[in-house]
Enzyme design. Structure first.
Site, PDB file in Angstrom:
ATOM      1  CG  ASN A 216      16.349  -6.255 -16.599  1.00  0.00           C
ATOM      2  OD1 ASN A 216      15.584  -6.998 -16.012  1.00  0.00           O
ATOM      3  ND2 ASN A 216      17.280  -6.690 -17.451  1.00  0.00           N
ATOM      4  N   PRO A 217      14.526  -1.799 -17.764  1.00  0.00           N
ATOM      5  CG  PRO A 217      12.687  -0.887 -18.860  1.00  0.00           C
ATOM      6  CD  PRO A 217      13.375  -2.179 -18.591  1.00  0.00           C
ATOM      7  CE  LYS A 218       9.298   2.365 -14.856  1.00  0.00           C
ATOM      8  NZ  LYS A 218       7.927   2.556 -14.364  1.00  0.00           N
ATOM      9  CG  ASN A 219      18.099  -3.570 -12.256  1.00  0.00           C
ATOM     10  OD1 ASN A 219      19.103  -2.963 -11.904  1.00  0.00           O
ATOM     11  ND2 ASN A 219      17.918  -4.836 -11.986  1.00  0.00           N
TER      12      ASN A 219
END
Ligand SMILES: [Zn+2]
Lengths: 378, 327
Positions: B114-117
């Protein structure tokens, strides 16, 4: 994901810049706003949400749908749900304890995930650890209530303001929840909106807030989420809207800074708008960047035709709603911001909006009336 | 807002319902109360509902135990954006005095998925803060940036680590590498500015060096806004003329028939500055600037035609001999 695959042929060969546009301009049926489809899409959002990941932010998604229907001039479509929606939003308010000891937790939550009861009288007696408000949910709850025509009489205003105040950090920024979170320009903006709406700026140290905003102005001429962060369309909206709400836009920024900011923003236009240099256009920036240009009085200098075509190309002709890029899955956020982006450039059939608070002019006028009444009472 | 719609895991086949978990028998789950006529309902799966019913029960009891810890893991997997879950998990980690190195390993995996959380990056930051150990952080963010070189979260985390733990030394090399891979990586340009501003600062000597650095990149790709923005940014507290060579550099490119809108805009800015400073040959300078505005409006940046016409008008009204002629 399209971001990753977006290749940049050296656009010294100039035409590649407009490839996106050429691609979508050929797809027919997308040159007009599919108003009915979008109404259906947003009404469905109000019923049921697609993703469990939206759980803690439910009220903000409800706001996208409610405000979107308002921008579509379709509030009558949810007339029968109005009271229920208002009641639900109020059920998310953290009830102040008579002793005053939970003041710093007050405001609105995004959902009932931590187990508070729907009935606010019963909820008052509950003591749930870590059950605090979230600044973005407080902001979206308040604007949703305004859009629904509520008079905010059940908002515990003083407590909400106390809750906001407890979230400001020593550098002037805000976290979203008392238990701790990242702190950045998004939450500065939410804090400014709440103070503005409730007409009470004791919710923050204004000078610290302004200092944080100006320190986040990057060498590029636009704002990052924090000092030294990369300039970004979203954080630039948050920064400029905050300054507008604080009535400090022209005193906090020099004339030179304002003209550099305008240029950076106008350069974000490729067809639609991008959020950063060398990134592809995305529907939401027709609002983030468009609204900022509007607040600075220079949206008229952008290319309306290209902007409109891009946003319309991201409509879904099947389900309704907008996605970030053409032919992607539509979502509530891009659907709402797509509509707002179109409203800003005067799309026929859409209600005008008041960009700094991100709601319709109609709802803003309602707020102004309420504020006049509050002031008369005092 | 999370862009990811991948919800729980058909992949998660091993999930055991709570009625089959003897260790949970003593706890009474607490259902969510959405009132009689719920709106914006989430289509919760059975698994999601059950896990969160037990999570509510754990919270109500303020129980900090091994089973509570593993429950937060299940809850976070179902919704990594749930900040309350992460916060509670941190409380348990502290209370049970858990090995934070292990936690760092775990959150690495979650971030990779979840790199954009926002929430998972915040969790990582707190753990690093507690550990007071940044050994892995530069390597880790580098790994994430390999997937998406402009991931804002990764850059924010990296900047925080560098500032907090004074990791300035190697960073310019990293930036240099990234720019050689992709000279349009605006985040890398921004990082360059961040590093220099916080170390040597933009002294005369550094400015000269950085002007050359950015100009070399501009020669390779004159239409690259990032490099132009950096070059102008380097000079933001000075005048373009404190460092002779900027206008000459522009003229050099222009004479090679390069008509990048950023080049022409930079020339206009140089001329505007000359006008501001009251340099001689005022009329000629204004005329040059106006002509370049027209070139942009009519040919090289037609998308911003209105803007360049507006700039031409405002230059004329500020510096023109005959202000009244402008309508
Ligand atoms: Zn977007």
């Amino acid at each position: 994901m399209a971001t990753k695959n977006h290749t940049h042929r050296d656009y010294d060969s100039k035409s590649s810049k407009y490839d996106d546009y050429i691609n979508f301009s050929t797809s027919m049926s997308r040159d007009e706003l599919l108003k009915k489809k979008h109404i259906t899409f947003l009404k469905r959002v109000l019923q049921v949400l697609p993703s469990q990941q939206l759980d803690t932010h439910r009220v903000s998604v409800a706001y996208f749908a409610i405000s979107g229907l308002d921008v579509l001039d379709a509030m009558k479509e949810i007339d029968d749900q109005r009271n229920n929606l208002i009641h639900w939003i109020y059920s998310l308010q953290v009830q102040p304890d008579p002793s005053g000891k939970n003041l710093s937790q007050c405001g609105f939550r995004g959902c009932s995930m931590l187990g508070h009861l729907y009935d606010s009288h019963k909820a008052k007696g509950q003591l749930i650890p870590y059950d605090s408000s979230n600044i973005a949910m407080t902001y979206t709850s308040l604007v949703s209530l305004l859009i629904l025509g509520d008079d905010l009489s059940q908002v515990h205003k003083k407590s909400v303001i106390a809750g906001i105040r407890s979230l400001q950090q020593s550098d002037g920024s805000f976290v979203s929840v008392l238990e701790g979170s990242e702190s950045d320009m998004r939450f500065v903006y939410c804090a400014c909106c709440v103070c503005y709406i409730l007409d009470d700026w004791t919710g923050m140290d204004v000078e610290k807030t302004v200092a944080y905003i100006t320190q986040s102005l990057s060498y590029e001429g636009a704002f990052g989420q924090k000092p030294f962060n990369e300039a970004h369309g979203g954080s630039t909206f948050c920064a400029v809207a905050s300054l507008v709400l604080l009535d400090r836009l022209n005193s906090a920024l020099t004339e030179n800074q304002l003209s550099r900011l305008k240029r950076w923003l106008l350069r974000r236009q490729e067809s639609g708008f991008t959020g950063r240099p060398n990134k592809p256009a995305d529907t939401c920036y027709s609002f983030w960047v468009g609204a900022t240009l509007q607040m600075l009085g220079v949206l008229v200098l952008s290319d309306v035709t290209l902007n409109r075509s891009f946003v319309l190309s991201t409509q879904s002709p099947v389900t309704g709603g907008f996605s970030k890029y053409p032919d992607h899955v539509p979502d509530p956020l891009h659907s709402y911001l797509g509509l707002c982006g179109l409203s800003l450039i005067g799309e026929p059939g859409l209600s005008p909006i008041f960009p700094a608070l991100n709601l319709s002019q109609r709802a803003y006028d309602h707020l102004s009336n309420l504020q006049r009444q509050w002031r008369e009472k005092h | 807002m999370s862009e990811c719609n991948v919800d729980d895991a058909a992949s998660n086949e091993a999930w055991v319902p709570f009625k089959d978990r003897p260790e949970w028998r003593d706890l009474k789950p607490i259902p969510q109360d959405d009132g009689p006529d719920p709106v914006v309902q989430i289509a919760y799966s059975e698994q999601f509902r059950e896990v969160y019913d037990y999570f509510r029960a754990i919270i109500a009891a303020d129980e900090k135990s091994e089973r509570a810890l593993s429950l937060t893991k299940e809850a976070a997997e179902l919704n990594p954006a749930n900040y309350s879950v992460w916060n509670y998990r941190r409380n348990i980690l502290q209370e049970l005095n858990k090995d934070l190195k292990e936690e760092l390993k775990y959150i690495s995996q979650v971030i990779e998925d979840n790199p954009k959380n926002y929430q998972v990056w915040h969790h990582r930051r707190v753990i690093v803060e507690w550990l007071e150990d940044v050994t892995d952080e530069l390597k880790f963010t580098e790994k994430i940036l390999k997937e998406d070189a402009k991931n804002y979260h990764a850059w924010q985390h990296r900047q925080w680590c560098i500032q907090q733990f004074s990791l300035w030394d190697q960073e310019l090399d990293y930036v240099d590498r990234l720019l050689k891979e992709d000279l349009r990586n605006n985040s890398a340009w921004n990082q360059r500015h961040f590093i220099i501003k916080n170390t040597t600062g933009y002294t005369d000597e550094i400015i000269k060096k950085e002007l050359k650095y950015s100009q070399d990149f501009i020669r390779k790709a004159p239409n690259n806004e990032s490099a132009w923005n950096y070059m102008k940014g380097v000079l933001q507290e000075r005048k373009l003329f404190d460092f002779p060579g900027v206008l000459e550099f522009c003229h050099e490119l222009y004479s090679k028939q390069i008509r990048s809108p950023f080049l022409i805009a930079c020339m206009i800015d140089c001329y505007e500055e000359m006008l501001e400073l009251g340099k001689p040959k005022k009329e000629e300078t204004l005329q040059k600037a106006t002509q370049l505005c027209n070139e942009l409006a009519e040919e090289h940046d037609t998308l911003r035609r209105e803007y360049w016409q507006y700039i031409a008008r405002s230059l004329a009204s500020k510096y023109g001999a005959d202000v009244s002629g402008d309508s």
